[in-house]
Design a protein around this motif. Structure first.
Motif, PDB file in Angstrom:
ATOM      1  N   VAL A 149     -13.426  28.970  44.995  1.00  0.00           N
ATOM      2  CA  VAL A 149     -12.815  30.285  45.179  1.00  0.00           C
ATOM      3  C   VAL A 149     -12.113  30.778  43.924  1.00  0.00           C
ATOM      4  CG1 VAL A 149     -11.159  31.602  46.559  1.00  0.00           C
ATOM      5  CG2 VAL A 149     -12.526  29.795  47.638  1.00  0.00           C
ATOM      6  N   SER A 150     -11.371  29.916  43.262  1.00  0.00           N
ATOM      7  CA  SER A 150     -10.544  30.313  42.128  1.00  0.00           C
ATOM      8  C   SER A 150     -11.392  30.817  40.960  1.00  0.00           C
ATOM      9  CB  SER A 150      -9.703  29.115  41.668  1.00  0.00           C
ATOM     10  OG  SER A 150      -9.075  29.378  40.437  1.00  0.00           O
ATOM     11  N   PRO A 151     -10.838  31.762  40.173  1.00  0.00           N
ATOM     12  CA  PRO A 151     -11.534  32.155  38.933  1.00  0.00           C
ATOM     13  C   PRO A 151     -11.632  31.012  37.932  1.00  0.00           C
ATOM     14  CG  PRO A 151      -9.352  33.173  39.072  1.00  0.00           C
ATOM     15  CD  PRO A 151      -9.637  32.576  40.414  1.00  0.00           C
ATOM     16  N   HIS A 152     -10.851  29.942  38.114  1.00  0.00           N
ATOM     17  CA  HIS A 152     -10.987  28.771  37.258  1.00  0.00           C
ATOM     18  C   HIS A 152     -12.224  27.956  37.630  1.00  0.00           C
ATOM     19  CE1 HIS A 152      -6.442  29.237  36.788  1.00  0.00           C
ATOM     20  NE2 HIS A 152      -6.966  29.481  35.613  1.00  0.00           N
ATOM     21  N   ASP A 186     -22.853  35.233  48.401  1.00  0.00           N
ATOM     22  CA  ASP A 186     -23.416  34.159  47.583  1.00  0.00           C
ATOM     23  C   ASP A 186     -24.097  33.105  48.444  1.00  0.00           C
ATOM     24  OD1 ASP A 186     -22.671  35.167  45.130  1.00  0.00           O
ATOM     25  OD2 ASP A 186     -20.936  33.844  44.868  1.00  0.00           O
ATOM     26  N   GLU A 205      -2.872  27.321  43.325  1.00  0.00           N
ATOM     27  CA  GLU A 205      -4.124  27.163  44.066  1.00  0.00           C
ATOM     28  C   GLU A 205      -3.925  26.261  45.278  1.00  0.00           C
ATOM     29  OE1 GLU A 205      -7.122  27.601  40.217  1.00  0.00           O
ATOM     30  OE2 GLU A 205      -6.137  25.695  40.678  1.00  0.00           O
ATOM     31  N   GLY A 261     -15.647  31.119  41.343  1.00  0.00           N
ATOM     32  CA  GLY A 261     -15.355  32.510  41.700  1.00  0.00           C
ATOM     33  C   GLY A 261     -16.307  33.042  42.768  1.00  0.00           C
ATOM     34  N   ARG A 297     -18.333  34.777  45.650  1.00  0.00           N
ATOM     35  CA  ARG A 297     -18.273  36.164  46.108  1.00  0.00           C
ATOM     36  C   ARG A 297     -18.981  36.325  47.451  1.00  0.00           C
ATOM     37  NH1 ARG A 297     -21.103  38.747  40.960  1.00  0.00           N
ATOM     38  NH2 ARG A 297     -22.506  37.051  41.590  1.00  0.00           N
ATOM     39  N   THR A 331     -24.387  29.168  38.739  1.00  0.00           N
ATOM     40  CA  THR A 331     -23.325  28.258  38.315  1.00  0.00           C
ATOM     41  C   THR A 331     -23.442  26.922  39.027  1.00  0.00           C
ATOM     42  OG1 THR A 331     -21.799  30.097  37.923  1.00  0.00           O
ATOM     43  CG2 THR A 331     -20.824  27.916  38.218  1.00  0.00           C
ATOM     44  N   THR A 382     -14.304  21.378  37.071  1.00  0.00           N
ATOM     45  CA  THR A 382     -12.995  21.622  37.679  1.00  0.00           C
ATOM     46  C   THR A 382     -12.406  20.286  38.114  1.00  0.00           C
ATOM     47  OG1 THR A 382     -13.796  21.952  39.950  1.00  0.00           O
ATOM     48  CG2 THR A 382     -13.704  23.893  38.528  1.00  0.00           C
ATOM     49  N   ASP A 399      -2.282  27.643  33.102  1.00  0.00           N
ATOM     50  CA  ASP A 399      -2.922  26.864  34.171  1.00  0.00           C
ATOM     51  C   ASP A 399      -2.429  25.436  34.007  1.00  0.00           C
ATOM     52  OD1 ASP A 399      -4.533  25.538  35.978  1.00  0.00           O
ATOM     53  OD2 ASP A 399      -6.406  25.865  34.871  1.00  0.00           O
ATOM     54  N   ARG A 422     -10.100  25.458  44.329  1.00  0.00           N
ATOM     55  CA  ARG A 422     -10.266  25.744  42.903  1.00  0.00           C
ATOM     56  C   ARG A 422     -11.741  25.762  42.527  1.00  0.00           C
ATOM     57  NH1 ARG A 422      -7.024  25.039  38.011  1.00  0.00           N
ATOM     58  NH2 ARG A 422      -8.389  24.719  36.215  1.00  0.00           N
TER      59      ARG A 422
END
Length: 450
Positions: A215-218, A226, A371, A221, A223, A335, A364, A158, A212
């Motif tokens: 959406v990003s898994p970093h 949500d 990304e 995330g 879904r 989160t 982040t 990354d 980021r």
């Protein structure tokens, strides 16, 4: 700069024609001066005036080195890092430039007595340095603002983890609020053909940051299904967060500071909107004491809007003012994802609400190239839209930055550079027509002042 320069670059039919246009020795840019960096030392940040620190003047044109490109900037935009730069807070950016210069070679050019700032652009490639293969003179591009060499192993999973990653135009020189800009080739992405120069310039930093963050898994995330609480939902970051939530099948709960901003969120398609000024939320009793009763009242209001559910994700960026409330209202196992601290860096929260409810805080920062490319791809395809509300000429960049500092803006504030007027750069009018209502959501209605 020759006033015919921009017209010649736009009209050039191919790479050879652009390459034949002489590059000016000097160009106009929005600069900070090293001699001014202590001008606000005794003034509280809220009372500083960024326009007093910003100067529009000519500076020497840099030569692109290996892996770099020189861009004719048609339009740019302002961000909160532009505000911080012009306030010389939390530290003057000249310390970043000197630190970068110490890494040697081409980086040494960045330590100048001036700093050309700006972390967004839309424009045309003028020249490329040795080793650049993907891009040619004449390509219409936008730039994302991660400047990284990728010579450290930590960056190869990354690139945001690379210890030498920097934000272009903030931690490097030769930024985008100028007629020309110097970027690395791995910052460039294709310009959306249905957008004007100023529209295309405006999403870059915030769109990638939000991709980021949400959406990003970093990041969080996000879904399908949500609930996403979005602070400042009509601002630069928040307006993209609302779009991503809606596009991804989530439910945005939008927090704004006026009825006008609430209406902007509804025009984007959001139904759950909280006007924190109208409902008089005050999360701090005084400068040192938060009010948990207000956290509870806020949490109950969120449940009223969601059918009794707490947020799965809290999209944080105000920082000190809101962070205690954010930790409290996130659902059990939820989160809080944060990318900034525009109201202050020293966050306070009741840690019992974090550890006993198994919540997590995720930090982040901007986005890696992959990304940013994915985020830009959604703009190119007309799935995510610019949130431009007003555009200033480069000579009025001080006013543009002050708008952000005083929170007088909605969405993004654009800046025209080489472009003489708004509206240029559109190559696909049919695609534009299909999305025109969404593109113009943040602009004031016809006949109304900006």
């Amino acid at each position: 700069m020759n006033p015919n320069f921009a017209a010649a670059v736009v009209a050039a039919p191919d790479a050879a024609a652009v390459a034949a246009i002489p590059v000016p020795e000097y160009y106009r840019g929005a600069v900070l001066l090293e001699d001014d960096q202590h001008m606000f030392d005794d003034i509280p940040i809220a009372e500083r005036e960024p326009a007093k620190a910003l100067h529009v003047r000519d500076v020497p044109t840099p030569e692109p080195g290996p892996g770099e490109a020189l861009i004719a900037v048609m339009a740019s935009a302002v961000n909160y890092n532009t505000v911080w730069s012009a306030l010389f807070a939390p530290v003057p950016t000249f310390s970043f430039l000197r630190r970068y210069a110490r890494t040697g070679d081409l980086a040494a050019r960045h330590a100048q007595p001036y700093h050309v700032i700006g972390s967004d652009l839309a424009g045309i490639v003028l020249r490329t340095g040795p080793g650049v293969q993907r891009w040619r003179p004449g390509d219409r591009v936008v730039a994302h603002c991660l400047s990284v060499q990728l010579q450290h192993p930590d960056g190869h999973d990354d690139s945001m983890l690379d210890p030498e990653q920097r934000i272009w135009g903030y931690e490097t020189n030769f930024g985008g609020l100028a007629d020309l800009a110097l970027v690395k080739a791995n910052q460039l992405m294709p310009k959306a053909t249905h957008l004007t120069w100023e529209e295309a310039a405006s999403p870059g930093l915030v769109n990638s940051t939000v991709y980021r963050q949400l959406v990003s898994p970093h990041g969080a995330g996000m879904r399908l299904g949500d609930n996403v609480l979005i602070w400042g939902a009509a601002g630069g970051l928040g307006s993209f967060a609302v779009q991503y939530a809606l596009c991804g099948g989530a439910t945005p709960i939008c927090v704004v500071s006026s009825s006008e901003k609430a209406e902007v969120c509804r025009r984007m398609g959001a139904e759950a909107v909280i006007d924190r000024e109208a409902e008089a939320y005050r999360f701090w009793r005084d400068d040192t004491t938060q009010d948990p009763r207000e956290w509870r009242r806020f949490g109950q209001r969120i449940r009223e809007l969601t059918g009794g559910e707490d947020p799965d994700i809290v999209f944080e960026h105000p920082g000190r003012e809101t962070f205690g409330a954010s930790v409290y209202v996130a659902r059990r196992g939820g989160t809080v994802v944060t990318c900034a601290s525009t109201s202050g860096y020293e966050h306070q929260f009741d840690n019992r609400h974090l550890w006993m409810s198994l919540k997590r805080i995720v930090g982040t920062h901007f986005a890696n190239y992959r990304e940013a490319w994915q985020a830009n791809r959604l703009v190119v395809r007309g799935r995510i839209h610019p949130t431009l509300s007003v555009t200033y000429p480069l000579d009025d960049v001080g006013q543009a930055v002050d708008d952000l500092h005083r929170n007088r803006h909605q969405g993004k504030v654009g800046v025209l550079c080489l472009a003489a007027a708004e509206g240029g750069g559109v190559e696909d009018p049919e695609l534009r027509e299909r999305h025109l209502t969404a593109i113009n959501r943040f602009r004031p209605p016809a006949g109304c002042a900006a």
